[in-house]
Design an enzyme around this catalytic site. Sequence first.
Site, mmCIF file in Angstrom:
data_model
loop_
_atom_site.group_PDB
_atom_site.id
_atom_site.type_symbol
_atom_site.label_atom_id
_atom_site.label_comp_id
_atom_site.label_asym_id
_atom_site.label_seq_id
_atom_site.Cartn_x
_atom_site.Cartn_y
_atom_site.Cartn_z
ATOM 1 N N HIS A 21 -3.844 -6.249 7.393
ATOM 2 C CA HIS A 21 -3.007 -7.289 7.087
ATOM 3 C C HIS A 21 -2.984 -8.115 8.268
ATOM 4 O O HIS A 21 -2.980 -7.355 9.264
ATOM 5 C CB HIS A 21 -1.611 -6.761 6.593
ATOM 6 C CG HIS A 21 -0.514 -7.508 5.962
ATOM 7 N ND1 HIS A 21 0.128 -7.972 7.090
ATOM 8 C CD2 HIS A 21 -0.203 -7.582 4.818
ATOM 9 C CE1 HIS A 21 1.105 -8.770 6.051
ATOM 10 N NE2 HIS A 21 0.876 -8.461 4.696
ATOM 11 N N ASP B 101 -0.221 1.711 9.566
ATOM 12 C CA ASP B 101 0.578 0.848 8.646
ATOM 13 C C ASP B 101 0.679 1.385 7.277
ATOM 14 O O ASP B 101 -0.186 1.520 6.763
ATOM 15 C CB ASP B 101 0.026 -0.654 8.789
ATOM 16 C CG ASP B 101 0.588 -1.449 7.804
ATOM 17 O OD1 ASP B 101 1.438 -0.884 7.171
ATOM 18 O OD2 ASP B 101 0.168 -2.670 7.686
ATOM 19 N N GLN C 160 1.773 -0.018 2.355
ATOM 20 C CA GLN C 160 1.080 -0.072 1.284
ATOM 21 C C GLN C 160 0.843 1.181 0.681
ATOM 22 O O GLN C 160 0.931 1.238 -0.705
ATOM 23 C CB GLN C 160 -0.118 -0.905 1.200
ATOM 24 C CG GLN C 160 -0.715 -1.648 -0.074
ATOM 25 C CD GLN C 160 0.575 -2.616 -0.515
ATOM 26 O OE1 GLN C 160 0.649 -2.362 -1.604
ATOM 27 N NE2 GLN C 160 0.755 -3.583 0.060
ATOM 28 N N LYS D 274 8.760 -2.437 -0.387
ATOM 29 C CA LYS D 274 7.698 -2.094 -1.067
ATOM 30 C C LYS D 274 7.999 -0.755 -1.740
ATOM 31 O O LYS D 274 6.788 -0.404 -2.707
ATOM 32 C CB LYS D 274 6.516 -1.865 -0.212
ATOM 33 C CG LYS D 274 6.278 -3.424 0.413
ATOM 34 C CD LYS D 274 4.841 -3.765 0.511
ATOM 35 C CE LYS D 274 4.700 -5.008 0.831
ATOM 36 N NZ LYS D 274 3.640 -5.237 1.665
ATOM 37 N N CYS E 234 -2.842 -12.307 2.970
ATOM 38 C CA CYS E 234 -2.498 -11.890 4.109
ATOM 39 C C CYS E 234 -3.647 -11.256 4.979
ATOM 40 O O CYS E 234 -3.206 -10.147 5.801
ATOM 41 C CB CYS E 234 -1.162 -11.422 4.579
ATOM 42 S SG CYS E 234 0.276 -12.295 4.374
HETATM 43 C C1 LIG Z 1 3.393 -5.915 3.117
HETATM 44 C C2 LIG Z 1 2.610 -5.328 4.170
HETATM 45 C C3 LIG Z 1 2.994 -5.584 5.437
HETATM 46 C C4 LIG Z 1 4.153 -6.582 6.088
HETATM 47 O O1 LIG Z 1 5.649 -5.858 5.483
HETATM 48 P P1 LIG Z 1 6.668 -6.632 5.851
HETATM 49 O O2 LIG Z 1 7.642 -6.129 5.236
HETATM 50 O O3 LIG Z 1 6.344 -8.075 5.557
HETATM 51 O O4 LIG Z 1 7.162 -6.661 7.437
HETATM 52 C C5 LIG Z 1 2.234 -5.099 6.407
HETATM 53 N N1 LIG Z 1 1.080 -4.329 6.103
HETATM 54 C C6 LIG Z 1 0.821 -3.974 4.779
HETATM 55 C C7 LIG Z 1 -0.574 -3.282 4.496
HETATM 56 C C8 LIG Z 1 1.571 -4.671 3.557
HETATM 57 O O5 LIG Z 1 1.312 -4.431 2.531
#
Ligand SMILES: *Cc1c(COP(=O)(O)O)cnc(C)c1O
Length: 412
Positions: free
Chosen positions: A129, A206, A209, A232, A370
């Site tokens: 992302h 990260d 997701q 999320k 993104c």
């Molecule tokens: C949504 C997402 C982000 C960003 O999250 P924010 O809540 O906008 O900071 C980063 N990495 C992944 C894989 C995402 O799905």
Amino acid sequence: MSIATNNIAFNVEKIRKDFPILNREVNGYPLVYLDNAATSQTPKQVMDAIVDYYSNYNANIHRGVHSLSQEATDKYEVARKKIQQHFNAKKAHEIIFTSGTTHGINLVANGFASFLEAGDEILVSALEHHSNIVPWQMLCEKTGAILKVIPMSEEGELIYETFEELLSKKTKMVFLNHVSNALGTINPIKKIIDKAHEKGAAVLIDGAQAAPHIKADVQALDVDFYVVSAHKMCGPTGVGVLYGKEEWLDKLPPYQGGGEMIATVSFEKTTYAGLPHKFEAGTPNICGGIAFGAALDYMNNIGFEAIARYEEELLDYATLKLQEIEGMKIYGTSKEKTAVISFNIEGLHPYDIGTLVDKMGVAVRTGHHCAQPIMDFYKIPGTVRASFSFYNNKQEVERFIEAVKKAKTMLS
Ligand SMILES: *Cc1c(COP(=O)(O)O)cnc(C)c1O
């Protein structure tokens, strides 16, 4: 194909009653919400926690001796403990409240500036992302460190052998997502973490997701940092957490200066507060943190294994049905993936498909999600992305397929 019927513990129709938004209409049709990878919907149990906070104990935390402030502080710290337990962190103060994944990544990237020298290397994956690419580019500019990219395959999987080749004594950190938001690929993070540690590199995952589908155990993973966003996973926007191993968080310098993060202040010298406060300058999103705790309670009540199993059934069914459409191309065909389908139809622009299915009440995402480097890899401007959640049902999958078919007819 039977959905949910072979999964008796999972009562999707009962679950759907918890989500008021699922009753609304969009453009004259009942809403079919398939943009869960961008943000999830909110169950009323979480809304109740928000209303309860503002109705009964709205106060600033850690500051007042008065009862309301104590109550808010207690509830906020209970939420931190819930999050600790959920991710199996050893200590509650290894959980740092943030405004979300992006904030968590920036906090770590900023702190690492003081550990890096010119020529050090940082590995990121090709599946990232933007929020997991740009902070490292900024860090490299600041320090002279070099960013290297772990490439991906046509199936949308990381090429592990190349990762091993890229890894060296110069590698100071490895950053990748647990699950790709654009393709749904589940990365083999345990294998990557162990390998990176052999070379002495730190790993930040990260989890934005992954967290709505997979319960990560940060101790079992032995990961150094793990970041998520509440929105999320049934929580509100503007709140998330950074998990960091205590020894790392002790070493990292604070990200922002302000109230709450200090022990003593004078104009000559300020000493920082201990964890987690060192990283929590200013008044946080108190209600958001508490609501995040409520969201985890809600999802854990249903159970992450049941959620994953059910979503896989939805994914299999939707994939099967979509593949019947002529000209269909699905991107990201890893065997290990969450319920995300990124696709295009030959000769049609993703934006046109997205616009037309919206007219039929179906919310999907179109564009680069993104994750422009992934689109560049496939040499496409973007995809249509349908992402499913445990509160979607089989009828919605069918409405979605019908809408895509109709859109195709209208555009061809
Ligand atoms: C949504 C997402 C982000 C960003 O999250 P924010 O809540 O906008 O900071 C980063 N990495 C992944 C894989 C995402 O799905």
